[in-house]
Write a protein that holds these residues in place. Structure first.
Motif, short mmCIF file in Angstrom:
data_model
loop_
_atom_site.label_atom_id
_atom_site.label_comp_id
_atom_site.label_asym_id
_atom_site.label_seq_id
_atom_site.Cartn_x
_atom_site.Cartn_y
_atom_site.Cartn_z
N LEU A 93 0.77 -1.24 0.00
CA LEU A 93 0.00 0.00 0.00
C LEU A 93 0.81 1.29 0.00
O LEU A 93 0.30 2.32 -0.41
CB LEU A 93 -0.94 0.02 1.21
CG LEU A 93 -2.04 -1.03 1.17
CD1 LEU A 93 -2.80 -1.05 2.49
CD2 LEU A 93 -3.00 -0.75 0.04
N ALA A 94 2.03 1.26 0.49
CA ALA A 94 2.78 2.50 0.66
C ALA A 94 3.51 2.90 -0.62
O ALA A 94 3.96 2.04 -1.39
CB ALA A 94 3.78 2.35 1.79
N PRO A 95 3.65 4.20 -0.83
CA PRO A 95 4.44 4.66 -1.98
C PRO A 95 5.93 4.47 -1.71
O PRO A 95 6.35 4.24 -0.57
CB PRO A 95 4.07 6.14 -2.08
CG PRO A 95 3.70 6.52 -0.69
CD PRO A 95 3.06 5.30 -0.09
N GLN A 96 6.73 4.60 -2.74
CA GLN A 96 8.17 4.43 -2.61
C GLN A 96 8.78 5.42 -1.62
O GLN A 96 9.75 5.10 -0.94
CB GLN A 96 8.85 4.58 -3.98
CG GLN A 96 10.28 4.11 -4.00
CD GLN A 96 10.42 2.63 -3.65
OE1 GLN A 96 9.66 1.80 -4.13
NE2 GLN A 96 11.37 2.29 -2.81
N SER A 97 8.18 6.59 -1.50
CA SER A 97 8.70 7.59 -0.56
C SER A 97 8.59 7.13 0.90
O SER A 97 9.27 7.66 1.77
CB SER A 97 7.95 8.92 -0.74
OG SER A 97 6.57 8.76 -0.45
N VAL A 98 7.76 6.14 1.17
CA VAL A 98 7.65 5.55 2.51
C VAL A 98 8.44 4.25 2.57
O VAL A 98 9.06 3.94 3.60
CB VAL A 98 6.17 5.31 2.88
CG1 VAL A 98 6.03 4.52 4.18
CG2 VAL A 98 5.43 6.63 2.99
N LEU A 99 8.45 3.49 1.50
CA LEU A 99 9.14 2.19 1.51
C LEU A 99 10.65 2.32 1.69
O LEU A 99 11.26 1.51 2.39
CB LEU A 99 8.84 1.42 0.22
CG LEU A 99 7.40 0.94 0.07
CD1 LEU A 99 7.22 0.25 -1.28
CD2 LEU A 99 7.01 0.02 1.20
N THR A 100 11.25 3.33 1.10
CA THR A 100 12.70 3.49 1.23
C THR A 100 13.12 3.73 2.68
O THR A 100 13.99 3.01 3.19
CB THR A 100 13.20 4.62 0.31
OG1 THR A 100 12.87 4.27 -1.04
CG2 THR A 100 14.69 4.83 0.44
N GLN A 140 8.65 8.04 10.11
CA GLN A 140 7.42 8.71 10.54
C GLN A 140 7.17 9.97 9.73
O GLN A 140 6.03 10.27 9.36
CB GLN A 140 7.51 9.05 12.02
CG GLN A 140 7.37 7.84 12.91
CD GLN A 140 7.58 8.18 14.38
OE1 GLN A 140 8.22 9.17 14.72
NE2 GLN A 140 7.06 7.34 15.24
N MET A 141 8.23 10.72 9.43
CA MET A 141 8.08 11.93 8.63
C MET A 141 7.59 11.56 7.22
O MET A 141 6.70 12.23 6.68
CB MET A 141 9.40 12.69 8.54
CG MET A 141 9.26 14.02 7.85
SD MET A 141 10.71 15.11 7.84
CE MET A 141 12.07 14.08 8.19
N ALA A 142 8.11 10.49 6.65
CA ALA A 142 7.66 10.07 5.32
C ALA A 142 6.20 9.63 5.36
O ALA A 142 5.43 9.95 4.44
CB ALA A 142 8.55 8.92 4.81
N MET A 143 5.82 8.92 6.40
CA MET A 143 4.43 8.48 6.53
C MET A 143 3.50 9.68 6.70
O MET A 143 2.44 9.75 6.08
CB MET A 143 4.27 7.55 7.73
CG MET A 143 4.88 6.19 7.52
SD MET A 143 4.76 5.22 9.04
CE MET A 143 5.25 3.61 8.44
N ARG A 144 3.90 10.63 7.52
CA ARG A 144 3.08 11.81 7.75
C ARG A 144 2.98 12.66 6.47
O ARG A 144 1.93 13.21 6.18
CB ARG A 144 3.62 12.63 8.91
CG ARG A 144 3.47 11.87 10.25
CD ARG A 144 4.06 12.63 11.41
NE ARG A 144 3.29 13.81 11.72
CZ ARG A 144 2.14 13.81 12.39
NH1 ARG A 144 1.63 12.68 12.82
NH2 ARG A 144 1.50 14.93 12.64
N ASN A 145 4.08 12.74 5.72
CA ASN A 145 4.02 13.47 4.44
C ASN A 145 3.07 12.78 3.48
O ASN A 145 2.31 13.43 2.76
CB ASN A 145 5.41 13.57 3.82
CG ASN A 145 6.28 14.59 4.50
OD1 ASN A 145 5.80 15.49 5.19
ND2 ASN A 145 7.58 14.44 4.35
#
Length: 158
Positions: A93-100, A140-145
């Motif tokens: 479900l997560a975009p690459q900006s969260v997976l990395t 957490q910052m990536a998830m919040r973004n």
């Protein structure tokens, strides 16, 4: 002249139908975005909660000197095993900006697990814990973004 009222009625029906379809399409897209965001939020919460539980169990194991190395290793792997389910949900479900950052965070979490297994956790705790918490903060910052939430730090206490 007899066609004019019929033409006006048909034109009015087409305009009404078109505007209804447009409004309905926008409503469905908005509801879909809300549902996808809610789903990602739940997955992110489960992922972080699983890691928090594993971290707590690893901390307890690191402070248990009466365990054999084999038992400590088994319990450490078991504590971390709960993180795998949420990782697979995240991968879907997560975009690459969260997976990395999630991959970097998991490497730090596995480092902590391996330190507990090797019984060297207490001696190298500060440096590894700081790396782990820094990786968690980035995740957490990536998830919040991704969820478009304001930038509030959710770091757990050391």
């Amino acid at each position: 002249m007899t066609w004019l009222p019929l033409f006006g009625t048909v034109l009015g029906a087409v305009i009404a139908l078109g505007s209804t379809l447009l409004v309905e399409g926008r409503r469905e897209r908005r509801e879909d975005r809300i549902e996808r965001r809610k789903t990602r939020q739940e997955v992110y919460s489960r992922y972080l909660a699983a890691h928090a539980e594993a971290r707590t169990q690893l901390r307890v194991l690191s402070l248990s000197p009466d365990l054999t190395d084999e038992d400590r290793g088994h319990r450490a792997f078991t504590a971390f095993a709960a993180c795998y389910t949420s990782r697979y949900e995240l991968a879907v479900l997560a975009p690459q900006s969260v997976l990395t950052p999630a991959k970097a965070f998991e490497r730090r979490a596995k480092d902590l697990r391996d330190l507990v297994i090797a019984s060297t956790y207490v001696h190298t705790r500060e440096e590894r814990m700081r790396d782990y918490l820094d990786a968690m903060a980035l995740l957490q910052m990536a998830m919040r973004n991704d969820l478009e939430v304001d930038e509030i730090s959710l770091l757990p206490p050391d």
